[in-house]
Motif scaffolding. Structure first.
Motif, PDB file in Angstrom:
ATOM      1  N   GLN A   1       0.838  -1.210   0.000  1.00 47.21           N
ATOM      2  CA  GLN A   1       0.000   0.000   0.000  1.00 47.21           C
ATOM      3  C   GLN A   1       0.867   1.253   0.000  1.00 47.21           C
ATOM      4  OE1 GLN A   1      -2.798  -0.028   3.220  1.00 47.21           O
ATOM      5  NE2 GLN A   1      -4.192  -1.444   2.162  1.00 47.21           N
ATOM      6  N   VAL A   2       1.859   1.257   0.844  1.00 43.74           N
ATOM      7  CA  VAL A   2       2.743   2.423   0.957  1.00 43.74           C
ATOM      8  C   VAL A   2       3.436   2.674  -0.377  1.00 43.74           C
ATOM      9  CG1 VAL A   2       4.867   3.285   2.026  1.00 43.74           C
ATOM     10  CG2 VAL A   2       3.098   2.211   3.436  1.00 43.74           C
ATOM     11  N   LYS A   3       3.906   1.586  -0.980  1.00 44.34           N
ATOM     12  CA  LYS A   3       4.622   1.695  -2.254  1.00 44.34           C
ATOM     13  C   LYS A   3       3.725   2.321  -3.309  1.00 44.34           C
ATOM     14  CE  LYS A   3       8.402  -1.532  -2.651  1.00 44.34           C
ATOM     15  NZ  LYS A   3       8.871  -2.859  -3.013  1.00 44.34           N
ATOM     16  N   ARG A   4       2.507   1.765  -3.429  1.00 44.66           N
ATOM     17  CA  ARG A   4       1.583   2.248  -4.447  1.00 44.66           C
ATOM     18  C   ARG A   4       1.283   3.733  -4.216  1.00 44.66           C
ATOM     19  NH1 ARG A   4      -2.857  -0.858  -3.453  1.00 44.66           N
ATOM     20  NH2 ARG A   4      -1.562  -2.716  -3.211  1.00 44.66           N
ATOM     21  N   THR A   5       1.010   4.067  -2.993  1.00 45.59           N
ATOM     22  CA  THR A   5       0.661   5.442  -2.651  1.00 45.59           C
ATOM     23  C   THR A   5       1.805   6.400  -2.993  1.00 45.59           C
ATOM     24  OG1 THR A   5      -0.617   4.553  -0.821  1.00 45.59           O
ATOM     25  CG2 THR A   5      -0.193   6.924  -0.802  1.00 45.59           C
ATOM     26  N   LEU A   6       3.003   6.018  -2.580  1.00 48.26           N
ATOM     27  CA  LEU A   6       4.147   6.909  -2.800  1.00 48.26           C
ATOM     28  C   LEU A   6       4.477   7.051  -4.291  1.00 48.26           C
ATOM     29  CD1 LEU A   6       6.821   6.386  -0.012  1.00 48.26           C
ATOM     30  CD2 LEU A   6       5.592   8.477  -0.619  1.00 48.26           C
ATOM     31  N   ARG A   7       4.361   5.925  -5.030  1.00 53.69           N
ATOM     32  CA  ARG A   7       4.638   5.978  -6.476  1.00 53.69           C
ATOM     33  C   ARG A   7       3.642   6.916  -7.162  1.00 53.69           C
ATOM     34  NH1 ARG A   7       8.141   2.011  -8.777  1.00 53.69           N
ATOM     35  NH2 ARG A   7       7.188   2.304 -10.825  1.00 53.69           N
TER      36      ARG A   7
END
Ligand SMILES: Nc1ncnc2c1ncn2[C@@H]1O[C@H](COP(=O)(O)OP(=O)(O)OP(=O)(O)O)[C@@H](O)[C@H]1O
Ligand SMILES: [Mg+2]
Lengths: 255, 402
Positions: free
Chosen positions: B237-243
């Motif tokens: 989730q964090v990865k998707r959000t930050l990307r």
């Protein structure tokens, strides 16, 4: 018969050279005898002692010790025989210099897995009159004392027979006499003694004299007064001892 | 009983040649010393690192700038902003809370006393995520941050250093020459992760970034997942959000890296493994050398004592008795070397700890047992051939040996 040997031979193969150190010896020794072996250097005296003492294996012939065939024994059995029934005394004492007299005397007990080693070793030292020196190392003792320690080591397991290879060879006459006294005492108490020597005066103290030449026994006679007299006349023996032992039988058995 | 006497006899045999035997055992001493000291350092380091990880919290996700990809280096190394922290907190259902932080060092001064300290600029969430609270006063609040107030919270140690026994709430200190009001003092904590927090000064994130250091990016964002078991999903989730937030096109690398306690542990374990392999190789080689040394001295000893061996056989020693004597002697020499090696090794590790003052060492009992068993085995193996030779001697020839 304690020792019975037939056609005993020991041959060394030195490359192509064959040395017959022992060339077929017949010998019977009864329990309780005191016997001397004499002969020229290289005549096979030590070789015979090593074979009789179960330290070496003969090339051929038979050897029965107390009725048991020695030739058939395993190394382990030979070690046991040496430990329980045989005592060795060497010309050069062969003591272990870094340990005390007591420890040296205790070595056979150690390998015999015996208990009360100290006590028995001490008793043995007492028999040779060195109980007070038990703590001393061989290097702190005179030659005669060392040989007495060696004798104490040889008798600590109460062996049936003692093999002594020139036990007085490294000692002066007086000290040699003391050692011989001990052998006489042991003999008196029933121990069989086989002694190699170069000195006729020493050899003549035994009851039986065996002479070797080139790996063979060429004379085997009882030490009689007559023989002693011959030896005195030949100039190899002092007169005192002969007079002291007039009671000995007068029959010789020349071969 | 017989074995015991045999050992005694061997010990006595050693006495005479003590110095020589010790020299022969030098290889074993060095080998064992190397094993013990290195194991102490490794075990100590592992224990320290383990402690740090425990304090990190298993449900935390650490996000730092820069790609971890091995390929082309990212142009924007500084990519994380305070807003990213808010976005992650608001948009990731599996993230309970986030705390952004910027860390640097600065001079801090109270009256004539001044010291250099680590400065941590962060938000109120820091306290909750790290389970680290004040002992006096209060922690940085949301208001402090929004208004970029010049307030600070002191770590336990630095408060003590600057103010002694006095509770410093309300006092003014100077950080980088600017006046700050002390609003709280933290409880004693030691380490949080790899940071020694008792000596740090905390200021509101906004204050630190804008007023103290003039930066636009944060050093790290710590995100707390709703549960340890949902950590993997939370990371995604964090990865998707930050990307999305950083507008990174599909197929290109992240401009940030994420790691967790578990991953860090694994990475350290990997490094430790390499150290261990190197260590055991060194130990193996020195023990091999030690073994050769012992074999050599035993061969000398057998030769020197040829006559003695002849005598022993003549008075009734079995071949196996002779072999056992020399085998035990070799093992004893090696064990003495082992014991000395352990002593020197422990002392060496201790000395390192004292000299470096950062290394913490710890000698696990298993290391000592292991080293001694190794030494004993080396002794027995290297004594085998000399013992065999001694037991095979011909007694007649041995007695004649000069
Ligand atoms: N290991 C050996 N290899 C070869 N020949 C040997 C060996 N041991 C002994 N001999 C030979 O066997 C012969 C008898 O030796 P032995 O030692 O029995 O003589 P000895 O009668 O005891 O002599 P000495 O009175 O000098 O002690 C000698 O010729 C000797 O060279
Ligand atoms: Mg001889």
């Amino acid at each position: 018969m304690l020792i019975s040997v037939r056609q005993l031979a020991r041959v060394y193969q030195m490359g192509e050279h064959v040395v017959r150190a022992l060339a077929g010896v017949d010998l019977d020794i009864q329990a309780g005898e005191f016997i001397s072996i004499v002969g020229a250097s290289g005549s096979g005296k030590s070789t015979l002692m090593h074979l009789l003492g179960c330290l070496d294996r003969a090339t051929s012939g038979t050897y029965e010790l107390d009725g048991r065939p020695v030739m058939a024994m395993s190394d382990r059995e030979l070690a046991l025989v040496r430990n329980k029934h045989i005592g060795f005394v060497f010309q050069t004492f062969n003591l272990i210099n870094r340990t005390s007299a007591l420890d040296n005397v205790g070595i056979p007990l150690f390998y015999g897995r015996q208990a009360r080693v100290r006590e028995k070793a001490m008793a043995s030292l007492e028999r040779v009159g060195l109980a007070n020196r038990y703590k001393h190392k061989p290097s702190e003792m005179s030659g005669g004392e060392r040989q007495r320690v060696a004798i104490a080591r040889a008798i600590v397991n109460n062996p049936t027979v003692i093999f002594a290879d020139e036990p007085t060879g490294n000692l002066d006459t007086r000290t040699g006499e003391q050692i011989l006294e001990i052998f006489h005492d042991l003999h008196q108490s029933g121990v069989t003694i086989v002694m190699v020597t170069h000195e006729m005066s020493v050899a003549a103290q035994a009851r039986r004299l065996v002479h070797m030449t080139d790996g063979l026994i060429d004379a085997d006679r009882e030490v009689t007064t007559e023989l002693r007299r011959e030896l005195v006349q030949a100039g190899v023996l002092g007169a005192t001892r002969v007079q002291n032992e007039q009671h000995l039988e007068t029959e010789g058995t020349p071969s | 009983m017989f074995a015991f006497r045999l050992i005694l006899a061997s010990l006595r045999g050693l006495q005479t040649n003590l110095m020589r035997s010790l020299l022969a055992t030098l290889g074993v001493i060095i080998g064992v010393c190397a094993v013990v000291s290195a194991m102490s350092i490794l075990a100590g380091a592992e224990r320290e690192i383990g402690k740090r990880f425990e304090s990190m919290g298993a449900d935390q996700i650490m996000i730092v700038s820069g790609s971890s990809g091995r390929g082309h280096r990212q142009a924007r190394v500084n990519a994380l902003t305070p807003e990213d922290a808010d976005t992650i907190r608001d948009q990731c259902p599996l993230i309970r809370n986030t705390a952004a932080e910027f860390t640097s060092a600065a001079q801090i001064k109270y009256l004539q006393r001044n010291t250099n300290a680590a400065v941590l600029a962060t938000t109120d969430a820091y306290k909750k995520i790290n389970d680290y609270d004040v002992a006096f006063g209060r922690f940085i609040s949301r208001e402090d941050n929004r208004a970029a107030r010049k307030v600070c919270v002191l770590g336990h140690k630095i408060a003590n250093k600057l103010f002694g026994e006095v509770t410093p709430i309300g006092f003014r200190v100077k950080i980088k020459g600017q006046g700050f009001t002390v609003i709280g003092v933290m409880e004693k904590k030691g380490f949080l992760g790899f940071r020694e927090v008792d000596s740090q000064v905390m200021v509101p994130l906004e204050t630190g970034m804008k007023r103290l250091f003039g930066v636009r990016f944060v050093t790290m964002i710590t995100a707390q997942a709703t549960g340890q078991e949902k950590l993997e999903a939370a990371i995604q989730q964090v990865k998707r959000t930050l990307r999305g937030e950083h507008k990174i096109r599909a197929g290109t690398d992240d401009d940030f890296s994420i790691f967790t306690q578990e991953q860090a542990k694994e990475r350290v374990a990997d490094v430790t493994k390499i150290f261990e392999v190197v260590l055991y190789s060194i130990a193996g080689i020195s023990l091999l050398v030690g073994g050769i040394g012992i074999m050599n001295i035993m061969l000398v000893s057998v030769t020197e004592r040829t006559r003695e061996i002849g005598v022993r056989i003549a008075v009734g020693a079995r071949r196996i008795d002779i072999a056992a004597q020399f085998l035990i002697e070799a093992a004893v020499i090696s064990m003495i070397g082992g014991v000395l090696g352990v002593v020197v090794g422990v002392a060496f590790a201790d000395l390192l700890e004292k000299i470096t003052r950062v290394l913490k060492t710890f000698t696990p009992p298993s290391a000592i047992v292991y080293a001694l068993v190794m030494a004993g085995c080396v002794g027995i193996v290297s004594g085998l051939y000399p013992a065999l030779r001694a037991s095979r001697l011909n007694p007649v020839e041995a007695l004649r040996y000069e």
